[in-house]
Motif scaffolding. Structure first.
Motif, PDB file in Angstrom:
ATOM      1  N   ASP A  11       6.943  -0.513 -10.356  1.00 37.85           N
ATOM      2  CA  ASP A  11       7.533   0.782  -9.984  1.00 37.85           C
ATOM      3  C   ASP A  11       6.597   1.492  -9.001  1.00 37.85           C
ATOM      4  O   ASP A  11       5.584   2.066  -9.391  1.00 37.85           O
ATOM      5  CB  ASP A  11       7.748   1.630 -11.236  1.00 37.85           C
ATOM      6  CG  ASP A  11       8.446   2.947 -10.961  1.00 37.85           C
ATOM      7  OD1 ASP A  11       8.491   3.387  -9.793  1.00 37.85           O
ATOM      8  OD2 ASP A  11       8.951   3.549 -11.925  1.00 37.85           O
ATOM      9  N   THR A  12       6.946   1.451  -7.720  1.00 36.90           N
ATOM     10  CA  THR A  12       6.072   2.028  -6.694  1.00 36.90           C
ATOM     11  C   THR A  12       6.059   3.555  -6.716  1.00 36.90           C
ATOM     12  O   THR A  12       5.174   4.170  -6.136  1.00 36.90           O
ATOM     13  CB  THR A  12       6.470   1.533  -5.285  1.00 36.90           C
ATOM     14  OG1 THR A  12       7.852   1.833  -5.058  1.00 36.90           O
ATOM     15  CG2 THR A  12       6.245   0.035  -5.168  1.00 36.90           C
ATOM     16  N   THR A  13       7.018   4.163  -7.408  1.00 38.97           N
ATOM     17  CA  THR A  13       6.993   5.618  -7.566  1.00 38.97           C
ATOM     18  C   THR A  13       5.875   6.006  -8.536  1.00 38.97           C
ATOM     19  O   THR A  13       5.120   6.944  -8.283  1.00 38.97           O
ATOM     20  CB  THR A  13       8.349   6.128  -8.089  1.00 38.97           C
ATOM     21  OG1 THR A  13       9.379   5.687  -7.218  1.00 38.97           O
ATOM     22  CG2 THR A  13       8.363   7.635  -8.190  1.00 38.97           C
ATOM     23  N   LYS A  14       5.774   5.274  -9.655  1.00 36.13           N
ATOM     24  CA  LYS A  14       4.732   5.525 -10.656  1.00 36.13           C
ATOM     25  C   LYS A  14       3.368   5.023 -10.197  1.00 36.13           C
ATOM     26  O   LYS A  14       2.338   5.614 -10.502  1.00 36.13           O
ATOM     27  CB  LYS A  14       5.061   4.796 -11.964  1.00 36.13           C
ATOM     28  CG  LYS A  14       5.876   5.532 -12.948  1.00 36.13           C
ATOM     29  CD  LYS A  14       5.837   4.732 -14.233  1.00 36.13           C
ATOM     30  CE  LYS A  14       6.934   5.064 -15.173  1.00 36.13           C
ATOM     31  NZ  LYS A  14       6.943   4.184 -16.333  1.00 36.13           N
ATOM     32  N   PHE A  15       3.377   3.901  -9.507  1.00 39.17           N
ATOM     33  CA  PHE A  15       2.127   3.229  -9.134  1.00 39.17           C
ATOM     34  C   PHE A  15       2.081   3.008  -7.619  1.00 39.17           C
ATOM     35  O   PHE A  15       2.095   1.866  -7.148  1.00 39.17           O
ATOM     36  CB  PHE A  15       2.008   1.888  -9.876  1.00 39.17           C
ATOM     37  CG  PHE A  15       2.219   1.997 -11.354  1.00 39.17           C
ATOM     38  CD1 PHE A  15       1.257   2.568 -12.167  1.00 39.17           C
ATOM     39  CD2 PHE A  15       3.384   1.539 -11.951  1.00 39.17           C
ATOM     40  CE1 PHE A  15       1.446   2.684 -13.534  1.00 39.17           C
ATOM     41  CE2 PHE A  15       3.587   1.640 -13.321  1.00 39.17           C
ATOM     42  CZ  PHE A  15       2.617   2.221 -14.114  1.00 39.17           C
ATOM     43  N   PRO A  16       2.008   4.099  -6.838  1.00 36.86           N
ATOM     44  CA  PRO A  16       2.050   3.957  -5.372  1.00 36.86           C
ATOM     45  C   PRO A  16       0.849   3.200  -4.794  1.00 36.86           C
ATOM     46  O   PRO A  16       0.944   2.634  -3.710  1.00 36.86           O
ATOM     47  CB  PRO A  16       2.067   5.403  -4.871  1.00 36.86           C
ATOM     48  CG  PRO A  16       1.479   6.201  -5.977  1.00 36.86           C
ATOM     49  CD  PRO A  16       1.849   5.485  -7.251  1.00 36.86           C
ATOM     50  N   ASN A  17      -0.245   3.155  -5.536  1.00 36.77           N
ATOM     51  CA  ASN A  17      -1.440   2.456  -5.057  1.00 36.77           C
ATOM     52  C   ASN A  17      -1.596   1.069  -5.657  1.00 36.77           C
ATOM     53  O   ASN A  17      -2.647   0.456  -5.542  1.00 36.77           O
ATOM     54  CB  ASN A  17      -2.690   3.294  -5.349  1.00 36.77           C
ATOM     55  CG  ASN A  17      -2.656   4.613  -4.621  1.00 36.77           C
ATOM     56  OD1 ASN A  17      -2.237   4.676  -3.463  1.00 36.77           O
ATOM     57  ND2 ASN A  17      -3.066   5.673  -5.283  1.00 36.77           N
ATOM     58  N   GLY A  18      -0.558   0.596  -6.339  1.00 35.40           N
ATOM     59  CA  GLY A  18      -0.599  -0.738  -6.927  1.00 35.40           C
ATOM     60  C   GLY A  18      -1.009  -0.721  -8.390  1.00 35.40           C
ATOM     61  O   GLY A  18      -1.145   0.332  -9.015  1.00 35.40           O
ATOM     62  N   PRO A  19      -1.216  -1.905  -8.952  1.00 35.48           N
ATOM     63  CA  PRO A  19      -1.538  -2.041 -10.382  1.00 35.48           C
ATOM     64  C   PRO A  19      -2.838  -1.333 -10.765  1.00 35.48           C
ATOM     65  O   PRO A  19      -3.788  -1.314  -9.989  1.00 35.48           O
ATOM     66  CB  PRO A  19      -1.679  -3.551 -10.579  1.00 35.48           C
ATOM     67  CG  PRO A  19      -0.983  -4.170  -9.433  1.00 35.48           C
ATOM     68  CD  PRO A  19      -1.099  -3.204  -8.296  1.00 35.48           C
TER      69      PRO A  19
END
Length: 144
Positions: free
Chosen positions: A88-96
């Motif tokens: 989910d790139t909204t929750k995790f815009p910078n990756g894992p």
């Protein structure tokens, strides 16, 4: 598990150290020793074994003390991630936030707790990771 490198002195329970890919032709007893595959956005973690002695001494901890330390730990070791973890790139815009082979800090008793042959594992949501640590030695839960 050969791609996981642990800091010196950090030990995972023996069944996890030697576990490889699940064998589809294994007996029911052998299958019971195999790890579950996390699904969705879950992380499969194991609790590192508690030290046998108190820090800086040769005094051996009672089994109940070690068990309480392991159950109440805030440090977990990531064994595997579900296919949707950190997608989910909204929750995790910078990756894992973490990956397989990382030691992570989480809230005490968080996740779905279960045991396989006496060793405790946890399934966590990807967002429950609060920090990644290089070396978990010396990190303990603060007493109330």
């Amino acid at each position: 598990m050969s791609d996981i490198i642990l800091p010196p002195g950090v030990i995972l329970p023996r069944p996890v150290q030697t576990m490889e890919k699940p064998d589809e032709n294994a007996s029911p007893e052998e299958r019971g020793k195999q790890l579950p595959k996390p699904v969705g956005y879950k992380l499969l973690c194991i609790i590192p074994e508690a030290e046998e002695t108190f820090e800086g001494s040769s005094i051996v901890k009672a089994d109940v003390v070690r068990r309480n330390e392991e159950q109440g730990t805030t440090v977990l070791f990531v064994l595997d991630t579900g296919e949707e973890a950190y997608k989910d790139t909204t929750k995790f815009p910078n990756g894992p936030w973490c990956k397989k082979g990382d030691f992570i800090l989480v809230r005490t008793y968080s996740g779905t707790r279960f045991k396989i042959y006496g060793k405790e594992f946890r399934l966590l949501n990807d967002y429950q990771v609060e920090a990644v640590v290089d070396d978990p030695r010396g990190i303990t839960r603060a007493a109330a």
